[in-house]
Scaffold this active site. Structure first.
Site, PDB file in Angstrom:
ATOM      1  N   ASN A 297       6.053  33.171  26.919  1.00 39.52           N
ATOM      2  CA  ASN A 297       5.947  32.997  25.641  1.00 39.52           C
ATOM      3  C   ASN A 297       7.286  32.506  24.974  1.00 39.52           C
ATOM      4  O   ASN A 297       7.198  31.618  24.139  1.00 39.52           O
ATOM      5  CB  ASN A 297       5.151  34.163  25.184  1.00 39.52           C
ATOM      6  CG  ASN A 297       5.107  33.637  23.459  1.00 39.52           C
ATOM      7  OD1 ASN A 297       4.278  32.935  23.264  1.00 39.52           O
ATOM      8  ND2 ASN A 297       5.691  34.554  22.532  1.00 39.52           N
TER       9      ASN A 297
ATOM     10  N   TRP B 117       1.218  25.611  18.787  1.00 33.42           N
ATOM     11  CA  TRP B 117       1.863  24.237  18.413  1.00 33.42           C
ATOM     12  C   TRP B 117       2.190  24.092  17.161  1.00 33.42           C
ATOM     13  O   TRP B 117       3.241  23.816  16.497  1.00 33.42           O
ATOM     14  CB  TRP B 117       1.242  23.073  19.253  1.00 33.42           C
ATOM     15  CG  TRP B 117       1.672  23.145  20.707  1.00 33.42           C
ATOM     16  CD1 TRP B 117       1.195  23.606  21.773  1.00 33.42           C
ATOM     17  CD2 TRP B 117       2.833  22.282  21.160  1.00 33.42           C
ATOM     18  NE1 TRP B 117       1.797  23.235  22.757  1.00 33.42           N
ATOM     19  CE2 TRP B 117       2.765  22.526  22.598  1.00 33.42           C
ATOM     20  CE3 TRP B 117       3.957  21.807  20.771  1.00 33.42           C
ATOM     21  CZ2 TRP B 117       3.780  22.160  23.213  1.00 33.42           C
ATOM     22  CZ3 TRP B 117       4.969  21.207  21.471  1.00 33.42           C
ATOM     23  CH2 TRP B 117       4.985  21.453  22.870  1.00 33.42           C
TER      24      TRP B 117
ATOM     25  N   TRP C 286       3.823  16.937  17.768  1.00 35.01           N
ATOM     26  CA  TRP C 286       3.409  18.000  18.510  1.00 35.01           C
ATOM     27  C   TRP C 286       2.222  17.852  19.436  1.00 35.01           C
ATOM     28  O   TRP C 286       1.920  18.639  20.398  1.00 35.01           O
ATOM     29  CB  TRP C 286       3.281  19.311  17.423  1.00 35.01           C
ATOM     30  CG  TRP C 286       2.267  19.076  16.350  1.00 35.01           C
ATOM     31  CD1 TRP C 286       2.489  18.795  15.116  1.00 35.01           C
ATOM     32  CD2 TRP C 286       0.616  19.087  16.471  1.00 35.01           C
ATOM     33  NE1 TRP C 286       1.313  18.593  14.588  1.00 35.01           N
ATOM     34  CE2 TRP C 286       0.451  19.130  15.164  1.00 35.01           C
ATOM     35  CE3 TRP C 286      -0.060  19.853  17.392  1.00 35.01           C
ATOM     36  CZ2 TRP C 286      -0.806  19.177  14.565  1.00 35.01           C
ATOM     37  CZ3 TRP C 286      -1.286  19.953  17.003  1.00 35.01           C
ATOM     38  CH2 TRP C 286      -1.999  19.414  15.908  1.00 35.01           C
TER      39      TRP C 286
ATOM     40  N   TRP D  56      -3.219  38.065  18.030  1.00 36.08           N
ATOM     41  CA  TRP D  56      -2.807  36.814  17.702  1.00 36.08           C
ATOM     42  C   TRP D  56      -3.992  35.802  18.211  1.00 36.08           C
ATOM     43  O   TRP D  56      -4.155  34.713  17.672  1.00 36.08           O
ATOM     44  CB  TRP D  56      -1.521  36.490  18.400  1.00 36.08           C
ATOM     45  CG  TRP D  56      -0.143  36.531  17.099  1.00 36.08           C
ATOM     46  CD1 TRP D  56       0.549  37.573  17.228  1.00 36.08           C
ATOM     47  CD2 TRP D  56      -0.105  35.811  16.066  1.00 36.08           C
ATOM     48  NE1 TRP D  56       1.412  37.598  16.302  1.00 36.08           N
ATOM     49  CE2 TRP D  56       1.271  36.429  15.431  1.00 36.08           C
ATOM     50  CE3 TRP D  56      -0.310  34.561  15.604  1.00 36.08           C
ATOM     51  CZ2 TRP D  56       1.798  35.896  14.423  1.00 36.08           C
ATOM     52  CZ3 TRP D  56       0.406  34.031  14.507  1.00 36.08           C
ATOM     53  CH2 TRP D  56       1.237  34.673  13.978  1.00 36.08           C
TER      54      TRP D  56
ATOM     55  N   GLU E  35      -0.342  41.329  19.910  1.00 38.33           N
ATOM     56  CA  GLU E  35      -0.279  40.014  20.509  1.00 38.33           C
ATOM     57  C   GLU E  35      -1.946  39.695  20.753  1.00 38.33           C
ATOM     58  O   GLU E  35      -2.009  38.504  20.645  1.00 38.33           O
ATOM     59  CB  GLU E  35       0.489  39.966  21.686  1.00 38.33           C
ATOM     60  CG  GLU E  35       1.939  40.291  21.608  1.00 38.33           C
ATOM     61  CD  GLU E  35       2.553  39.175  20.743  1.00 38.33           C
ATOM     62  OE1 GLU E  35       2.357  37.879  20.972  1.00 38.33           O
ATOM     63  OE2 GLU E  35       3.300  39.586  19.776  1.00 38.33           O
TER      64      GLU E  35
ATOM     65  N   TRP F  17       7.255  10.793  12.806  1.00 35.86           N
ATOM     66  CA  TRP F  17       7.421  11.227  14.266  1.00 35.86           C
ATOM     67  C   TRP F  17       7.827  10.057  15.024  1.00 35.86           C
ATOM     68  O   TRP F  17       7.659   8.772  14.437  1.00 35.86           O
ATOM     69  CB  TRP F  17       6.210  11.735  14.753  1.00 35.86           C
ATOM     70  CG  TRP F  17       5.480  12.841  14.488  1.00 35.86           C
ATOM     71  CD1 TRP F  17       4.282  13.084  13.664  1.00 35.86           C
ATOM     72  CD2 TRP F  17       5.975  14.153  14.236  1.00 35.86           C
ATOM     73  NE1 TRP F  17       4.010  14.278  13.399  1.00 35.86           N
ATOM     74  CE2 TRP F  17       5.256  15.082  13.836  1.00 35.86           C
ATOM     75  CE3 TRP F  17       7.295  14.854  15.115  1.00 35.86           C
ATOM     76  CZ2 TRP F  17       5.336  16.327  13.623  1.00 35.86           C
ATOM     77  CZ3 TRP F  17       7.510  16.235  14.944  1.00 35.86           C
ATOM     78  CH2 TRP F  17       6.363  17.155  14.216  1.00 35.86           C
TER      79      TRP F  17
HETATM   80  P1  FAD Z   1       1.335  39.076  26.739  1.00 36.90           P
HETATM   81  O1  FAD Z   1       2.602  39.037  26.105  1.00 36.90           O
HETATM   82  O2  FAD Z   1       1.023  40.032  27.775  1.00 36.90           O
HETATM   83  O3  FAD Z   1       0.232  39.095  25.576  1.00 36.90           O
HETATM   84  C1  FAD Z   1      -1.331  39.825  25.880  1.00 36.90           C
HETATM   85  C2  FAD Z   1      -2.266  38.657  25.508  1.00 36.90           C
HETATM   86  O4  FAD Z   1      -2.108  38.366  24.127  1.00 36.90           O
HETATM   87  C3  FAD Z   1      -2.022  37.397  26.108  1.00 36.90           C
HETATM   88  O5  FAD Z   1      -2.573  37.303  27.412  1.00 36.90           O
HETATM   89  C4  FAD Z   1      -2.966  36.477  25.215  1.00 36.90           C
HETATM   90  O6  FAD Z   1      -4.413  36.576  25.220  1.00 36.90           O
HETATM   91  C5  FAD Z   1      -2.494  36.996  23.633  1.00 36.90           C
HETATM   92  N1  FAD Z   1      -1.402  36.170  23.285  1.00 36.90           N
HETATM   93  C6  FAD Z   1      -0.026  36.599  23.125  1.00 36.90           C
HETATM   94  N2  FAD Z   1       0.752  35.683  22.523  1.00 36.90           N
HETATM   95  C7  FAD Z   1      -0.278  35.153  21.920  1.00 36.90           C
HETATM   96  C8  FAD Z   1       0.054  34.189  21.076  1.00 36.90           C
HETATM   97  N3  FAD Z   1       1.286  33.615  20.363  1.00 36.90           N
HETATM   98  N4  FAD Z   1      -1.159  33.419  20.497  1.00 36.90           N
HETATM   99  C9  FAD Z   1      -2.490  33.660  20.969  1.00 36.90           C
HETATM  100  N5  FAD Z   1      -2.660  34.622  21.928  1.00 36.90           N
HETATM  101  C10 FAD Z   1      -1.406  35.513  22.243  1.00 36.90           C
HETATM  102  N6  FAD Z   1      -1.753  31.171  25.033  1.00 36.90           N
HETATM  103  C11 FAD Z   1      -2.953  30.956  25.720  1.00 36.90           C
HETATM  104  O7  FAD Z   1      -3.600  31.909  25.871  1.00 36.90           O
HETATM  105  N7  FAD Z   1      -3.572  29.788  25.878  1.00 36.90           N
HETATM  106  C12 FAD Z   1      -2.520  28.658  25.439  1.00 36.90           C
HETATM  107  O8  FAD Z   1      -2.946  27.362  25.791  1.00 36.90           O
HETATM  108  C13 FAD Z   1      -1.313  28.823  24.825  1.00 36.90           C
HETATM  109  N8  FAD Z   1      -0.505  27.908  24.378  1.00 36.90           N
HETATM  110  C14 FAD Z   1       0.641  27.958  23.672  1.00 36.90           C
HETATM  111  C15 FAD Z   1       1.360  27.117  23.181  1.00 36.90           C
HETATM  112  C16 FAD Z   1       2.730  27.338  22.624  1.00 36.90           C
HETATM  113  C17 FAD Z   1       3.597  26.182  22.340  1.00 36.90           C
HETATM  114  C18 FAD Z   1       3.091  28.643  22.441  1.00 36.90           C
HETATM  115  C19 FAD Z   1       4.203  29.070  21.809  1.00 36.90           C
HETATM  116  C20 FAD Z   1       2.285  29.823  22.953  1.00 36.90           C
HETATM  117  C21 FAD Z   1       1.130  29.305  23.383  1.00 36.90           C
HETATM  118  N9  FAD Z   1       0.212  30.579  23.925  1.00 36.90           N
HETATM  119  C22 FAD Z   1      -0.878  30.286  24.411  1.00 36.90           C
HETATM  120  C23 FAD Z   1       0.560  31.895  23.579  1.00 36.90           C
HETATM  121  C24 FAD Z   1       1.295  32.776  24.494  1.00 36.90           C
HETATM  122  O9  FAD Z   1       2.539  31.995  25.037  1.00 36.90           O
HETATM  123  C25 FAD Z   1       0.602  33.187  25.696  1.00 36.90           C
HETATM  124  O10 FAD Z   1      -0.739  33.743  25.256  1.00 36.90           O
HETATM  125  C26 FAD Z   1       1.289  34.353  26.665  1.00 36.90           C
HETATM  126  O11 FAD Z   1       2.584  33.612  27.086  1.00 36.90           O
HETATM  127  C27 FAD Z   1       0.561  34.687  27.788  1.00 36.90           C
HETATM  128  O12 FAD Z   1       1.373  35.585  28.587  1.00 36.90           O
HETATM  129  P2  FAD Z   1       0.844  36.981  28.705  1.00 36.90           P
HETATM  130  O13 FAD Z   1      -0.564  37.000  29.246  1.00 36.90           O
HETATM  131  O14 FAD Z   1       1.908  37.568  29.872  1.00 36.90           O
HETATM  132  O15 FAD Z   1       0.911  37.678  27.243  1.00 36.90           O
END
Ligand code: FAD
Length: 439
Positions: free
Chosen positions: A299, A340, A317, A236, A233, A264
Site C-alpha cells: 500500500n 487513485w 490518474w 477504508w 483499514e 494533464w
Molecule cells: P492490509 O493493510 O492488511 O489491510 C486490510 C484490508 O483493508 C485490505 O485487505 C483491504 O481490503 C482494506 N484496505 C486497506 N487499505 C485500504 C485502502 N486504502 N482502501 C480500501 N481498502 C483498504 N485495494 C484493493 O483492495 N483493490 C484495489 O484495486 C486497490 N487499489 C489501490 C490503488 C491505489 C493507488 C492505492 C494507493 C491503494 C489501493 N488499494 C486497493 C488499497 C490498498 O493498497 C490495498 O487494499 C492493500 O494494499 C491490500 O493489502 P493488504 O490486504 O495486505 O492490506
C-alpha cells in the site's frame, strides 16, 4: 476484468468447485445474460429461491433488477445478503441522513453501529438436485493467460480460494497483527494481512475478518495490539464503496469538479517507463515491478507510484487506475477508484494535492536498508543504502564497484524531482485560478 483478476478467478472457481464437491454438490458454470441463464437453471433444478451477496458496481443494479423480474415471473424468490461489506452503504449515514464524504466520522459511525454477528462455518453438506444440470467447463472460460503465460510469479505468491484466505487470516491474527500499526508502512517487511484479493473475490467476508481481529484483540489486551488500526483499514474499503454508490462515475470522473480542468499531459513514453518500472527512481520502479511480477503492490508503494504518475509525470490518474486494474489481483472498482482519486487530491476526503511525495525520502524512510528495492530491482542490488534510493548521487567509484552504469544497466531519472514538483504545483495553481474564475 483485468488479466491478473482473470487469473485469480480461474483458481478461485476451481477451489470453489472442489469445496462444493466435498459437500456433495457441484459448481455449475454457464455463459450468457445472467437473468436468462439463471432462469433456465432454476427451471432445470426446480429451485425455489436464488441466494446471492449484493454487489455495488454500477452495472450490478441493472443486473439484479433483470434477475428479480425474471425470477418474480416464475414465482421464485431472489434473496440478497450483504456478504461483501460489513454494512450496507445506505445504512451508514450522517445525522442529517446523508451519505458520508469524510472518512473519520464514517469510521466512528460504522464502528459504533456495527453489530458483529458470529459468523458460521461452512456446512458439511449442501443438498444437491436430483440430477445435476449441464455445466460449461472452467477451461472453456479461457481465464488463464496463454501465449504467453505470464502467471508464474502470481502462482508463486498466492493461493486463491477459501482455504488460502483462512490460512492468511489465521496467520496474520496469530503473529503479524501485533506489529501492524508499526510495520504496515514497511514494504521491506511482511507487515500486512495480504487479504485484499480474498476479500475482493468473496473468499472470506469482512465480517469474519472483523470477528477474528476482535478475538485477537481480546487475547492480547492492554497495549496497542494493531487490531484497531487493522479494523480502520478494513473500513477504508467500506468507505470506498460508499463513495462508489454515491458516485457511480467515481472510476472516471473527479469527485471534486475543479479537477476536471486539470491540464494533464499525454506522454506514451513516460507512461510506459512507469508501467515497466523504468523511471530511474528505485522505489517507484521496485513497486511497479512488484506489481508486474506478483499481481500486487504494498500500500505505501501504491501511494508513492500513484503520486509519481500524477504529480511528477502529470499524467491523468485514470491511466494509472487502468494499469492497476489490469495488473492487480485485488483490482476492485471501488477501492481502486477511491484510492487513485485520494492520491490525486480530487477525491472525497483526499490527500491535499500539494502534498507531493519525494520518492527518495519515501524510499529511505520506509525501506531504510534498501531490502525491498534490492528484491525487485536486482541491477541495483550491490548498492548500499542510502545510495540505492538515489543512485545518480552515488560517486563513480561506488557505482562502478556495484556494477551500475546509469543510462545503461539502470535508467537515469526520467524527470528531475525539484522541477517536476514545481510544475505540478504551478498546474494546481492554474486549476485553482480557473475554478475561481468560473465561479
Ligand atoms: P492490509 O493493510 O492488511 O489491510 C486490510 C484490508 O483493508 C485490505 O485487505 C483491504 O481490503 C482494506 N484496505 C486497506 N487499505 C485500504 C485502502 N486504502 N482502501 C480500501 N481498502 C483498504 N485495494 C484493493 O483492495 N483493490 C484495489 O484495486 C486497490 N487499489 C489501490 C490503488 C491505489 C493507488 C492505492 C494507493 C491503494 C489501493 N488499494 C486497493 C488499497 C490498498 O493498497 C490495498 O487494499 C492493500 O494494499 C491490500 O493489502 P493488504 O490486504 O495486505 O492490506
Amino acid at each position: 476484468m483485468g488479466g491478473a483478476s482473470r487469473w485469480w478467478l480461474n483458481k478461485s472457481l476451481a477451489s470453489l468447485a472442489q469445496s462444493l464437491e466435498q459437500r456433495g454438490n457441484r459448481l455449475i458454470l454457464r455463459r450468457g445474460p445472467a437473468a436468462l441463464e439463471l432462469s433456465h437453471l432454476v427451471a432445470e433444478t426446480r429451485a425455489s429461491a436464488v441466494f446471492c451477496s449484493r454487489t455495488y458496481e454500477p452495472w450490478a443494479q441493472a443486473l439484479e433488477q433483470d434477475l428479480k423480474r425474471a425470477l418474480d415471473s416464475v414465482g421464485v424468490a431472489l434473496k440478497r445478503y450483504s456478504g461483501a461489506l460489513l454494512k450496507e452503504p445506505e445504512d451508514v449515514r450522517t445525522q442529517a441522513g446523508e451519505p458520508f464524504k469524510v472518512y473519520s466520522p464514517f469510521w466512528r459511525a460504522l464502528a459504533a453501529s456495527y453489530d458483529a454477528q458470529k459468523t458460521l462455518p461452512a456446512p458439511d453438506k449442501i443438498p444437491a438436485p436430483a440430477k445435476f444440470p449441464t455445466s460449461d467447463t472452467l477451461d472453456s472460460l479461457a481465464l488463464h493467460p496463454r501465449h504467453p503465460d505470464w502467471s508464474h510469479g502470481l502462482a508463486e505468491t498466492w493461493i486463491p480460494g477459501e482455504a488460502g484466505a483462512h490460512d492468511r487470516l489465521s496467520h496474520f491474527m496469530a503473529s503479524t497483527v501485533k506489529d501492524y500499526a508499526e510495520l504496515r508502512n514497511r514494504p521491506d517487511k511482511p507487515g500486512t494481512s495480504r487479504l485484499s484479493p480474498h476479500l475482493h473475490f468473496g473468499e472470506i467476508s469482512p465480517a469474519m475478518c472483523w470477528q477474528a481481529a476482535r478475538d485477537a484483540g481480546h487475547r492480547r489486551s492492554g497495549s496497542d495490539n494493531g487490531v484497531e488500526t487493522f479494523l480502520k483499514e478494513l473500513v477504508w474499503r467500506e468507505f470506498s464503496y460508499t463513495l462508489l454508490v454515491q458516485r457511480p462515475d467515481l472510476p472516471e470522473v473527479p469527485f471534486r469538479p475543479e479537477f476536471a480542468l486539470f491540464p494533464w499531459r499525454r506522454d506514451a513514453r513516460k507512461l510506459k517507463a512507469w508501467q515497466r518500472g523504468q523511471t530511474g527512481y528505485p522505489i517507484v520502479d521496485a513497486g511497479m515491478r512488484e506489481l508486474w511480477q506478483t499481481g500486487s503492490m504494498h500500500n505505501r508503494v501504491r501511494m508513492i507510484t500513484a503520486s509519481f504518475l500524477i504529480k511528477h509525470l502529470l499524467l491523468p490518474w485514470q491511466q494509472g487506475e487502468a494499469w492497476f486494474w489490469d495488473t492487480l489481483v485485488d483490482a476492485d472498482l471501488a477501492s481502486n477508484a477511491a484510492s487513485w482519486q485520494w492520491v490525486a487530491g480530487s477525491g472525497a476526503d483526499a490527500a491535499p494535492y500539494f502534498r507531493i511525495f519525494n520518492p527518495v525520502l519515501q524510499g529511505t524512510k520506509f525501506d531504510p536498508d534498501g531490502t525491498y528495492v534490492r528484491r525487485f530491482v536486482p541491477e541495483l542490488a550491490k548498492l548500499a543504502a542510502p545510495d540505492i534510493h538515489a543512485p545518480w548521487e552515488a560517486s563513480d567509484l561506488v557505482l562502478k564497484s556495484a556494477g551500475v552504469v546509469l543510462g545503461k544497466t539502470y535508467p537515469k531519472p526520467i524527470v528531475d524531482h525539484k522541477t517536476a514538483r514545481e510544475q505540478a504545483l504551478t498546474a494546481y495553481d492554474d486549476v485553482k485560478m480557473s475554478a475561481q474564475a468560473a465561479k
